[in-house]
Design a protein around this motif. Structure first.
Motif, PDB file in Angstrom:
ATOM      1  N   ASN A 264       0.830  -1.209   0.000  1.00 17.98           N
ATOM      2  CA  ASN A 264       0.000   0.000   0.000  1.00 17.98           C
ATOM      3  C   ASN A 264       0.863   1.257   0.000  1.00 17.98           C
ATOM      4  OD1 ASN A 264      -2.301   1.591   0.075  1.00 17.98           O
ATOM      5  ND2 ASN A 264      -2.502   1.459   2.298  1.00 17.98           N
ATOM      6  N   LEU A 265       1.765   1.308  -0.946  1.00 17.20           N
ATOM      7  CA  LEU A 265       2.701   2.430  -0.998  1.00 17.20           C
ATOM      8  C   LEU A 265       1.985   3.738  -1.277  1.00 17.20           C
ATOM      9  CD1 LEU A 265       5.595   0.602  -2.792  1.00 17.20           C
ATOM     10  CD2 LEU A 265       5.818   1.868  -0.641  1.00 17.20           C
ATOM     11  N   LYS A 266       2.522   4.796  -0.703  1.00 15.35           N
ATOM     12  CA  LYS A 266       1.975   6.134  -0.841  1.00 15.35           C
ATOM     13  C   LYS A 266       3.025   7.050  -1.454  1.00 15.35           C
ATOM     14  CE  LYS A 266      -0.701   5.451   3.413  1.00 15.35           C
ATOM     15  NZ  LYS A 266      -0.999   5.981   4.765  1.00 15.35           N
ATOM     16  N   PRO A 267       2.602   8.134  -2.098  1.00 10.86           N
ATOM     17  CA  PRO A 267       3.586   9.064  -2.676  1.00 10.86           C
ATOM     18  C   PRO A 267       4.604   9.554  -1.655  1.00 10.86           C
ATOM     19  CG  PRO A 267       1.420   9.541  -3.543  1.00 10.86           C
ATOM     20  CD  PRO A 267       1.227   8.502  -2.481  1.00 10.86           C
ATOM     21  N   GLU A 268       4.194   9.692  -0.406  1.00  8.92           N
ATOM     22  CA  GLU A 268       5.130  10.170   0.621  1.00  8.92           C
ATOM     23  C   GLU A 268       6.162   9.121   1.009  1.00  8.92           C
ATOM     24  OE1 GLU A 268       1.775  10.266   0.726  1.00  8.92           O
ATOM     25  OE2 GLU A 268       1.013   9.803   2.751  1.00  8.92           O
TER      26      GLU A 268
END
Length: 115
Positions: A84-88
């Motif tokens: 669940n990778l996020k841009p941050e």
């Protein structure tokens, strides 16, 4: 002399997963401790997963529940499963090994998460 080489970084979209690997060469003892850090341009390197002296792994609040660190001591490998990778989460990721009061770092692998 211990050397660490990270791999597995890349460009993914938000919500996707990556698995980083850290391969260690040299003599690695089972009581060594591994940690994963990340760094963005102009910022200090910060830890995201760190193995304690007791063997437990602590996670930074920003990645807790999404990242899982593990080791295969028999193969001198460490891993960081990132879900669940996020841009941050975009950063250069480094593995660090502490052994006999010596600290070793890999060269880093870039992870880029797009929206």
């Amino acid at each position: 002399q211990v050397q660490l080489v990270e791999s597995g970084g890349g460009l993914v979209q938000a919500g996707e997963s990556l698995r980083l690997s850290c391969a260690a060469s040299g003599t690695i003892f089972s009581n060594s401790r591994v940690a994963w850090y990340r760094q963005t341009p102009g910022q200090q390197r910060v830890w995201v997963a760190i193995q304690t002296g007791g063997g437990a792994i602590n996670y930074a609040d920003s990645v807790k529940g999404r990242f899982t660190a593990s080791r295969d001591i028999s193969k001198n490998m460490a891993f960081l499963q990132m879900n669940n990778l996020k841009p941050e989460d975009t950063a250069v990721y480094y593995c660090r090994l502490i052994q006999d009061d010596s600290v070793y770092w890999g060269q880093g692998t870039q992870v880029t998460v797009s929206t």
